[in-house]
Design a protein around this motif. Structure first.
Motif, PDB file in Angstrom:
ATOM      1  N   ASN A 118     -40.612  53.367  29.730  1.00  0.00           N
ATOM      2  CA  ASN A 118     -42.049  54.055  29.954  1.00  0.00           C
ATOM      3  C   ASN A 118     -42.121  55.197  28.876  1.00  0.00           C
ATOM      4  O   ASN A 118     -43.187  55.839  28.979  1.00  0.00           O
ATOM      5  N   ASP A 119     -41.130  55.490  27.943  1.00  0.00           N
ATOM      6  CA  ASP A 119     -41.305  56.601  27.036  1.00  0.00           C
ATOM      7  C   ASP A 119     -41.640  57.892  27.813  1.00  0.00           C
ATOM      8  O   ASP A 119     -42.483  58.631  27.481  1.00  0.00           O
ATOM      9  N   THR A 120     -40.869  58.045  28.870  1.00  0.00           N
ATOM     10  CA  THR A 120     -41.052  59.190  29.828  1.00  0.00           C
ATOM     11  C   THR A 120     -39.659  59.946  29.965  1.00  0.00           C
ATOM     12  O   THR A 120     -38.627  59.209  29.652  1.00  0.00           O
ATOM     13  N   LYS A 121     -39.829  61.052  30.392  1.00  0.00           N
ATOM     14  CA  LYS A 121     -38.493  61.774  30.646  1.00  0.00           C
ATOM     15  C   LYS A 121     -38.580  62.606  32.268  1.00  0.00           C
ATOM     16  O   LYS A 121     -39.717  62.798  32.627  1.00  0.00           O
ATOM     17  N   THR A 122     -37.357  62.814  33.017  1.00  0.00           N
ATOM     18  CA  THR A 122     -37.486  63.512  34.128  1.00  0.00           C
ATOM     19  C   THR A 122     -36.568  64.526  34.063  1.00  0.00           C
ATOM     20  O   THR A 122     -35.310  64.210  33.788  1.00  0.00           O
ATOM     21  N   ARG A 155     -34.025  60.125  29.991  1.00  0.00           N
ATOM     22  CA  ARG A 155     -35.343  59.341  29.377  1.00  0.00           C
ATOM     23  C   ARG A 155     -35.202  57.983  29.855  1.00  0.00           C
ATOM     24  O   ARG A 155     -34.065  57.430  30.022  1.00  0.00           O
ATOM     25  N   GLY A 158     -41.089  65.728  36.877  1.00  0.00           N
ATOM     26  CA  GLY A 158     -41.582  64.419  36.119  1.00  0.00           C
ATOM     27  C   GLY A 158     -41.810  63.317  36.867  1.00  0.00           C
ATOM     28  O   GLY A 158     -41.953  63.495  38.337  1.00  0.00           O
ATOM     29  N   PRO A 159     -42.088  62.157  36.333  1.00  0.00           N
ATOM     30  CA  PRO A 159     -41.708  61.832  34.916  1.00  0.00           C
ATOM     31  C   PRO A 159     -42.688  62.650  34.052  1.00  0.00           C
ATOM     32  O   PRO A 159     -44.136  62.873  34.386  1.00  0.00           O
ATOM     33  N   LEU A 160     -42.584  62.904  32.941  1.00  0.00           N
ATOM     34  CA  LEU A 160     -43.281  63.585  31.702  1.00  0.00           C
ATOM     35  C   LEU A 160     -43.222  62.784  30.744  1.00  0.00           C
ATOM     36  O   LEU A 160     -42.280  61.998  30.365  1.00  0.00           O
ATOM     37  N   GLU A 161     -44.287  62.829  29.784  1.00  0.00           N
ATOM     38  CA  GLU A 161     -44.285  62.427  28.455  1.00  0.00           C
ATOM     39  C   GLU A 161     -43.005  62.571  27.742  1.00  0.00           C
ATOM     40  O   GLU A 161     -42.550  63.867  27.659  1.00  0.00           O
ATOM     41  N   TYR A 162     -42.486  61.911  27.044  1.00  0.00           N
ATOM     42  CA  TYR A 162     -41.084  61.961  26.351  1.00  0.00           C
ATOM     43  C   TYR A 162     -41.154  63.284  25.264  1.00  0.00           C
ATOM     44  O   TYR A 162     -40.216  63.921  25.345  1.00  0.00           O
TER      45      TYR A 162
END
Length: 407
Positions: free
Chosen positions: A305-309, A301, A331-335
């Motif tokens: 940027n509040d994302t996850k990969t 996480r 990703g990155p994808l939305e968390y």
């Protein structure tokens, strides 16, 4: 193909015609038949039945069949637990049916939204299911032949002196060298009148063999560790190995695998890069399969940027830390967005995304070209995705205290 099956049916009128055919030619013709016709041929005569149900025949036919993807989910409309079978190459729907459909179990238990149904594992065409309530029971089910069988209670569940032990994890697999299916149960000792395991952790192992129809205790074989419950199905089956994520002082978080054939545990440390990056709350791991190999999904996480990969790794050899290979990243994808569920088409990634209300949708992502495809599969609970290969394996031709035959 139907003409070949019809010809066998006509030949049954004169039994000698079947016996007069060269066995090699007979087997060659039978191997070309689709499942529906082959099941009909089993009813023609004893000679065909013996060939079709023999392990050499079923094993050769299984290896000739293309691999498929099994998706288990809860249907948002009917509320029944359903499986989809998809082509691994095209992702076209091959079949869809409720869990345990066309078996006496389906009618007697009426498995629906009142039950919690999870897939323990899938191996050599047989699916192992866990169903609660009203009882915590395990089933073996062959979707192709529609055979179903209830696994008898284990040694711990049926022994009042062991009532402080509770099973935490189960594993299921197939052993090709002796044509046997096994279910392994890891039992953990809990404190009196609590839901907390005793410390230090005390775990024991029992194994059920379909071939013998019996459970047996395997004392003092499990390494000291805490098994991490990271997902609805906390283990992953790859061939004759079943693996869990575990943790102890020696290795930290690692992979613990049970070798179904030799009945031993194998410990595999995680890749060093993953261990170095892991921080509580920022990173987590889960296991799945990739091209019939054990895969690790390491999700990291980015709080800024509040994302996850998702970083996807594949294990080359059990027990060897340096055999991990980093295939690709997603990703990155939305968390709070999609979660990884499995793979297909080599590096195609199957993601579960939130739909309307409590509905979840399954989509395919190609990381190399960043292409997304909606698979039009929708469920109301967390989906399970496993590797599946159609098989004629018989699960009712073995000893058991409770058997239900769907034929």
């Amino acid at each position: 193909m139907e003409e070949v099956a019809q010809e066998f049916m006509l030949m049954s009128i004169c039994k000698s015609k079947v016996e007069d055919l060269p066995k090699e030619l007979l087997i060659s013709n039978l191997l070309r038949l689709p499942l529906k016709d082959l099941l009909q041929c089993k009813k023609v005569c004893k000679e065909l039945y013996a060939i079709i149900t023999s392990f050499p025949f079923t094993d050769v036919r299984r290896k000739m069949r293309n691999s498929q993807i099994l998706v288990k989910y809860e249907d948002p409309i009917s509320k029944y637990h359903v499986i989809y079978l998809l082509s691994d190459e095209t992702l076209e729907v091959i079949d869809t049916e409720p869990v345990l459909s066309h078996t006496p179990l389906m009618d007697s238990m009426r498995i629906d939204f009142k039950h919690s149904v999870t897939v323990v594992g899938c191996s050599n065409g047989v699916v192992c299911l866990r169903c609660i309530p009203p009882h915590d029971e395990y089933f073996l089910w062959n979707p192709a032949t529609r055979d179903a069988k209830i696994i008898p209670d284990g040694l711990y569940k049926s022994n009042p002196e062991k009532n402080m032990f509770q099973h935490l994890n189960m594993g299921f697999g197939f052993i090709s060298k002796n044509n046997d299916y096994k279910l392994v149960s890891i039992q953990c000792l809990f404190e009196n009148n609590t839901y907390r395991p005793v410390q230090p952790c005390l775990q024991e192992v029992e194994v059920y063999s379909l071939k013998t129809g019996c459970w047996k205790l395997l004392p003092d074989i499990i390494p000291t560790c805490d098994i991490i419950l990271a997902q609805p199905h906390s283990g992953t089956a790859c061939g004759e190995m079943f693996s869990w994520l575990a943790e102890n002082d020696k290795y930290g978080e690692h992979v613990m695998s049970f070798d179904m054939s030799n009945e031993v545990f194998i410990t595999t440390p995680l890749p060093p890069r993953i261990i170095e990056r892991s921080r509580p709350g920022n990173c987590w791991n889960s296991l799945m399969f990739h091209n019939k190999s054990l895969a690790l999904d390491h999700c990291a996480r980015d709080r800024n940027n509040d994302t996850k990969t998702h970083s996807i790794w594949v294990l080359g050899e059990y027990g060897v830390k340096d055999s991990w290979t980093n295939l690709f990243n997603v990703g990155p994808l939305e968390y709070l967005g999609p979660s990884t569920r499995g793979f297909c088409n080599n590096n195609g990634v199957l993601l579960q995304v939130d739909g309307d209300g409590c509905r979840h949708d399954l989509i395919l992502v190609d990381p190399s070209i960043r292409k997304i495809k909606d698979l039009d599969i929708h469920g109301t609970s967390s989906m399970q995705i496993l590797n599946y290969q159609e098989s004629l394996a018989q699960i009712n031709a073995t000893p058991s205290s409770r058997i239900l035959d769907g034929s």
